[in-house]
Structures are given as structure tokens and as C-alpha cells.
Design a protein around this motif. Structure first.
Motif, PDB file in Angstrom:
ATOM      1  N   GLU A 112      -1.461   3.521   2.540  1.00 47.47           N
ATOM      2  CA  GLU A 112      -0.916   4.514   3.296  1.00 47.47           C
ATOM      3  C   GLU A 112       0.489   5.018   3.025  1.00 47.47           C
ATOM      4  O   GLU A 112       1.041   5.989   3.042  1.00 47.47           O
ATOM      5  CB  GLU A 112      -1.293   4.312   4.787  1.00 47.47           C
ATOM      6  N   VAL A 169       2.393   8.558   2.021  1.00 52.17           N
ATOM      7  CA  VAL A 169       3.601   9.008   2.732  1.00 52.17           C
ATOM      8  C   VAL A 169       4.781   9.228   1.740  1.00 52.17           C
ATOM      9  O   VAL A 169       5.589  10.024   1.684  1.00 52.17           O
ATOM     10  CB  VAL A 169       4.142   8.115   3.839  1.00 52.17           C
ATOM     11  N   ASN A 215       6.731  12.485   0.786  1.00 48.52           N
ATOM     12  CA  ASN A 215       8.176  12.528   0.673  1.00 48.52           C
ATOM     13  C   ASN A 215       9.024  12.924  -0.674  1.00 48.52           C
ATOM     14  O   ASN A 215       9.990  13.637  -0.599  1.00 48.52           O
ATOM     15  CB  ASN A 215       8.869  11.266   1.059  1.00 48.52           C
ATOM     16  N   ASN A 232      10.465  10.519   8.940  1.00 46.24           N
ATOM     17  CA  ASN A 232       9.466   9.736   9.027  1.00 46.24           C
ATOM     18  C   ASN A 232       9.234   9.235  10.374  1.00 46.24           C
ATOM     19  O   ASN A 232      10.352   8.581  10.622  1.00 46.24           O
ATOM     20  CB  ASN A 232       9.345   8.636   7.947  1.00 46.24           C
ATOM     21  N   GLU A 233       8.072   8.996  10.850  1.00 49.58           N
ATOM     22  CA  GLU A 233       7.697   8.107  12.181  1.00 49.58           C
ATOM     23  C   GLU A 233       8.763   8.377  13.228  1.00 49.58           C
ATOM     24  O   GLU A 233       9.390   7.425  13.865  1.00 49.58           O
ATOM     25  CB  GLU A 233       7.840   6.561  11.693  1.00 49.58           C
ATOM     26  N   ASP A 260       3.368  10.233  10.743  1.00 51.23           N
ATOM     27  CA  ASP A 260       3.887   9.591   9.562  1.00 51.23           C
ATOM     28  C   ASP A 260       4.880  10.420   8.930  1.00 51.23           C
ATOM     29  O   ASP A 260       6.042  10.009   8.553  1.00 51.23           O
ATOM     30  CB  ASP A 260       2.765   9.745   8.615  1.00 51.23           C
ATOM     31  N   ILE A 261       4.788  11.790   8.964  1.00 47.90           N
ATOM     32  CA  ILE A 261       5.910  12.739   8.380  1.00 47.90           C
ATOM     33  C   ILE A 261       5.954  14.068   9.206  1.00 47.90           C
ATOM     34  O   ILE A 261       4.954  14.512   9.621  1.00 47.90           O
ATOM     35  CB  ILE A 261       5.475  13.326   6.958  1.00 47.90           C
ATOM     36  N   ALA A 304      -1.342  10.459   7.741  1.00 43.77           N
ATOM     37  CA  ALA A 304      -1.752   9.916   6.584  1.00 43.77           C
ATOM     38  C   ALA A 304      -2.717   8.904   6.792  1.00 43.77           C
ATOM     39  O   ALA A 304      -2.409   8.046   7.667  1.00 43.77           O
ATOM     40  CB  ALA A 304      -0.606   9.367   5.564  1.00 43.77           C
TER      41      ALA A 304
END
Length: 221
Positions: A3, A7, A11, A23-24, A33-34, A120
Motif C-alpha cells: 500500500e 501512496v 505522491n 499524507n495521513e 492516505d492522500i 489506497a
């Protein structure tokens, strides 16, 4: 593929396209996640306290209010009210005289652009869809992202019904398989919070030229 690779690949794609992202980011109902934004002003004042922003919203609606009115509205102590108001005054959002608070800047006219959240997953597309739906309260659009070789296993009907988009990821290639539908439950206050966090955490991206990307059509609607 892991995963984290999905990500990282997204990115890289966002960086190449000059898109602000982070992120996060913790948003209470979930942690995408994004999270990315296209079109928000780079001068957006960062604010990561939902309660503080709610008080500012109250002051804006009233135009002029008092410490006691804020205390009664939010059921907090006067000392707490003063702490919040001092912060807002330092940020030049309000002006304070005695115990009267006046709004001097309308934060709710701020240009927030388009905010998109991505979840993700390697295989659990059902779980990803449910998580992405939670993001619609603070995002204009939400997507799940999965490896390209697993996309065929997804039951797209559920995504069409919920408005969640699907992204296919293979290396640094990111492709939109299903377009997302604009959220009708996105709350301005929450969107401001996540957008200001994205801008704050990706200031250096402001120097890069925004290029045409898979999300461009969403920003034109």
C-alpha cells in the motif's frame, strides 16, 4: 506491491504535476492516505482546531457578539472563551474591546479550490469504498486507489452509487478508471481545516507550475 508503494507512486505523480498534497491528515472521521488541493489560495491562514473555527463561524454570522454569548453557545468557561478569542484576534480575524467581539475578516469567503481525498488499498475495495465515503464530509471528491492488475475485481456499481472514484496505479502511471461525483455533504468548516493543513504542509509546492492532470476536469465543474 505494498500500500505504501501505491501512496508513494501517487505522491510522485502529484509532485510532477505541481499539485499541493499531504499524507495521513487526521480529520476525526478518518485519515485519508492522500489529501490534495487544486486552486486554493496559497495565503490561506492555517487552522487545525475545529472548535476554534466553529467559534469564528459563530462570530462571523453574528458580526458582533460578546464573551457571554459565545460561552452560552458553546457551553465553555469564560476563560476558555478568552483564550480562543485572543488566538482569533492575533490572527486578525476579530477585534476585541472589553468583552465585545467583532468580526473583521470573513474567513468563509476564502478561496478553497477543489479538495480531493484518496484511500489506497491492495485488495479490500469494499472497505476502501466505505472509508472514502467518510471523506466526503470534508472533501469535494473522494477516490480509492488500487494496483492496476486488481481493478478488474472491483464491483463498480457500488462506486457509481456512492460517488466514489477509482484510480488505477502501475508504477508512476496513475489512471482514472471511474470519475468521482462531487460531494453534496462537504462542510465548509471541515474543508477549510483540511485545505489549510494541505497548504501548510506543502508550501514549497507553490513554486511549481500546475500542469494538466487527471483531476483537471473536476476543477472546471
Amino acid at each position: 506491491m505494498l500500500e505504501i508503494e501505491i501512496v508513494n507512486n501517487i505522491n510522485t505523480y502529484l509532485e510532477c504535476k505541481g499539485i499541493h498534497f499531504s499524507n495521513e491528515l487526521r480529520m476525526g472521521v478518518g485519515i485519508p492516505d492522500i489529501s490534495l488541493n487544486i486552486g486554493a489560495t496559497r495565503y490561506l491562514k492555517p487552522m487545525d482546531d475545529y472548535f476554534l473555527l466553529s467559534i469564528l463561524e459563530f462570530v462571523n454570522k453574528k458580526h458582533c457578539t460578546s464573551f457571554h454569548e459565545i460561552k452560552n453557545e458553546f457551553l465553555i468557561t469564560l476563560d476558555k472563551v478568552k483564550q480562543y478569542v485572543v488566538i482569533l484576534a492575533k490572527m486578525s480575524f476579530v477585534k476585541v474591546k472589553n468583552d465585545i467581539v467583532r468580526a473583521i475578516k470573513n474567513i468563509f469567503s476564502a478561496k478553497l479550490g477543489t479538495t480531493i481525498s484518496i484511500e489506497a488499498k491492495l485488495k479490500d475495495w469494499r472497505g476502501a469504498c466505505l472509508q472514502a465515503q467518510r471523506y466526503l464530509c470534508f472533501s469535494d471528491y473522494a477516490y480509492i486507489a488500487m494496483p492496476s492488475n486488481y481493478i478488474k475485481n472491483i464491483e463498480q456499481r457500488l462506486f457509481v452509487e456512492s460517488g466514489i472514484g477509482i484510480l488505477s496505479v502501475e508504477g508512476n502511471k496513475v489512471e482514472e478508471i471511474l470519475s468521482a461525483r462531487k460531494s453534496d455533504s462537504c462542510e465548509f468548516t471541515l474543508k477549510y481545516l483540511i485545505t489549510s493543513k494541505i497548504i501548510e504542509k506543502s508550501v514549497e509546492m507553490g513554486k511549481k507550475h500546475l500542469r494538466k492532470n487527471i483531476f483537471t476536469p473536476l476543477c472546471l465543474t
